[in-house]
Design a protein around this motif. Sequence first.
Motif, short mmCIF file in Angstrom:
data_model
loop_
_atom_site.label_atom_id
_atom_site.label_comp_id
_atom_site.label_asym_id
_atom_site.label_seq_id
_atom_site.Cartn_x
_atom_site.Cartn_y
_atom_site.Cartn_z
N SER A 40 -18.48 -7.32 12.64
CA SER A 40 -19.18 -6.06 12.09
C SER A 40 -18.34 -4.82 12.35
N THR A 41 -17.73 -4.39 11.21
CA THR A 41 -16.59 -3.32 11.12
C THR A 41 -16.47 -2.84 9.82
N TRP A 42 -15.47 -1.82 9.57
CA TRP A 42 -15.19 -1.37 8.27
C TRP A 42 -14.33 -2.33 7.75
N GLU A 43 -14.37 -2.39 6.26
CA GLU A 43 -13.68 -3.18 5.38
C GLU A 43 -13.04 -2.35 4.37
N VAL A 44 -11.97 -2.47 3.91
CA VAL A 44 -11.22 -1.67 2.86
C VAL A 44 -10.61 -2.49 1.83
N PHE A 45 -11.02 -2.30 0.60
CA PHE A 45 -10.78 -2.93 -0.62
C PHE A 45 -9.95 -2.14 -1.74
N THR A 46 -8.87 -2.54 -2.10
CA THR A 46 -8.01 -1.70 -2.97
C THR A 46 -8.62 -1.97 -4.48
N ILE A 47 -8.89 -0.75 -5.15
CA ILE A 47 -9.59 -0.82 -6.46
C ILE A 47 -9.13 0.13 -7.36
N THR A 48 -7.75 0.46 -7.03
CA THR A 48 -7.18 1.34 -7.99
C THR A 48 -6.94 1.35 -9.42
N GLN A 49 -7.08 -0.02 -9.95
CA GLN A 49 -6.81 -0.40 -11.49
C GLN A 49 -8.21 0.02 -12.12
N ALA A 50 -9.41 -0.23 -11.47
CA ALA A 50 -10.66 0.27 -12.08
C ALA A 50 -10.86 1.71 -12.04
N VAL A 51 -10.43 2.48 -11.06
CA VAL A 51 -10.54 3.78 -10.85
C VAL A 51 -9.84 4.47 -11.87
N TYR A 52 -8.51 4.08 -12.09
CA TYR A 52 -7.71 4.76 -13.02
C TYR A 52 -8.26 4.87 -14.77
N VAL A 53 -9.20 3.39 -14.91
CA VAL A 53 -9.72 3.25 -16.06
C VAL A 53 -11.05 4.30 -16.20
N TRP A 54 -11.60 4.41 -15.03
CA TRP A 54 -12.77 5.15 -15.15
C TRP A 54 -12.36 6.80 -15.45
N THR A 55 -11.29 6.99 -14.68
CA THR A 55 -11.02 8.53 -15.03
C THR A 55 -10.55 8.70 -16.13
N GLN A 56 -9.99 7.93 -17.01
CA GLN A 56 -9.56 8.35 -18.45
C GLN A 56 -10.56 7.99 -19.25
N ASN A 57 -11.48 7.27 -19.12
CA ASN A 57 -12.86 7.08 -19.74
C ASN A 57 -13.92 6.84 -18.93
N LYS A 58 -14.66 7.85 -18.85
CA LYS A 58 -15.78 8.10 -17.75
C LYS A 58 -17.09 7.07 -18.07
N GLU A 59 -17.20 6.78 -19.48
CA GLU A 59 -18.24 5.86 -19.94
C GLU A 59 -17.83 4.61 -19.37
N SER A 60 -16.62 4.28 -19.32
CA SER A 60 -16.23 2.85 -18.67
C SER A 60 -16.74 2.45 -17.32
N ASN A 61 -17.36 3.51 -16.61
CA ASN A 61 -17.74 3.38 -15.16
C ASN A 61 -19.17 2.91 -15.02
N LYS A 62 -19.23 1.53 -14.88
CA LYS A 62 -20.46 0.74 -14.79
C LYS A 62 -20.62 0.37 -13.28
N GLY A 63 -19.70 0.65 -12.51
CA GLY A 63 -19.98 0.35 -11.16
C GLY A 63 -19.20 -0.99 -10.65
N LEU A 64 -19.34 -1.22 -9.16
CA LEU A 64 -18.79 -2.32 -8.93
C LEU A 64 -19.63 -3.25 -8.25
N LEU A 65 -19.21 -4.57 -8.22
CA LEU A 65 -20.14 -5.52 -7.62
C LEU A 65 -19.46 -6.49 -6.57
N VAL A 66 -20.14 -6.71 -5.54
CA VAL A 66 -19.44 -7.34 -4.27
C VAL A 66 -19.93 -8.84 -4.43
N ILE A 67 -19.31 -9.93 -4.33
CA ILE A 67 -19.70 -11.27 -4.16
C ILE A 67 -19.33 -12.10 -2.88
N VAL A 68 -20.36 -12.44 -2.19
CA VAL A 68 -19.80 -13.08 -1.04
C VAL A 68 -19.79 -14.76 -1.38
N ARG A 69 -18.80 -15.53 -1.08
CA ARG A 69 -18.74 -16.84 -1.05
C ARG A 69 -18.25 -17.65 -0.02
#
Length: 382
Positions: free
Chosen positions: A173-202
Amino acid sequence: MCPAVGASLLLLLVSLGPNCTARLSGHSQQVRSQALKRLLEVFGMEDAPQSPHTVRQPPQYMLDLYNTVADVGGLTKDPGLLAGNTVRSFLDRTRSQQFQFFFFNLSSVARSETILSAELHLFKLRGRPSQDSLYHRHHFCQVSVYQILDNNNTSTADGKRLLSSRVLAVHDSTWEVFTITQAVYVWTQNKESNKGLLVIVRTLAGLQLNNQIVRFATARDHHSSKQPMLVLFTDDERRRITTSSSLTDVATETPFLHDTTLQNKVSQSRSTRSLDFLACQRYPLYVDFEEIGWSGWIISPRGYNAYHCKGSCVFPLGQNMRPTNHATVQSIINALKLTKGVASPCCVPDKLFSINLLYFDDDENVVLKQYDDMVAGSCGCH
């Protein structure tokens, strides 16, 4: 007369705080309003952010980051500690009931800002023991973060893009940090492309796990201190502020600078020939954010000491006045009256330091921003 617009502006605001508004003349109120507007421009804002509607505790991560890069008065400890000059934290704004779906509103980020890095911070909760043998059999899992491309098609490869993936211990039980720079760059250039993030555990074998075995805190169901957060590091390349001529006019016409008591003190100083008293040196200039009406949205610091430079630069200039060669020559020309209209050098800051502000923006996101050239570190004759 030596230009001292920055110091004059701060002296004006300190003297004309909100507590004295009732006794200000119409002209003085107008000057104060103009001065506050110009000060906001120094801080890169058109208008002051609105104070949060409810009392909010800033994310602990942002408080810790501020304390790492700044001292108690906001002064930067080490210019190399922070990548870029702006760090923003965005809380999850999703209204979806979809499991492990997250959405962050990045509309406050300008397209002109340079995206340096972006991180998804998730608090991993302890799994709930169940009769499911998977809980007891698996000690590690694969956590993958996806950028959603199509909300109606997230189950296929065309509907999502993998951003980050990592193996985690199931029962931690702790904080986990994931790099998502690629998606955020796209979202800041085109705000309509921001549809969110999905986390899947396998499982490590590729079998998808349910939310009873591995789960992350959500904004809907858990304490605010564990809310999902997106942390964005940017640089707006806004390093130097050029003061407009109209601000010079405002500063030189302020009632504070024309105050009779102050003029009398200046006259007395000029009549005193003690070089120790007249010599160029640094004096305190505390900027109290509560006094100028900004304490509602600024988290830290409560104010800072900008300092200001004052004193004469008369011939002969000693090394304690830190004169430039040009100032030394100018003081000689002035003393010998060799050229008409040549004034003595000016007492100005010759070393400037940056400060940091931690504050709420209009969307109640917490922002850490570093501002260059805000504190006079030392004074000299120039």
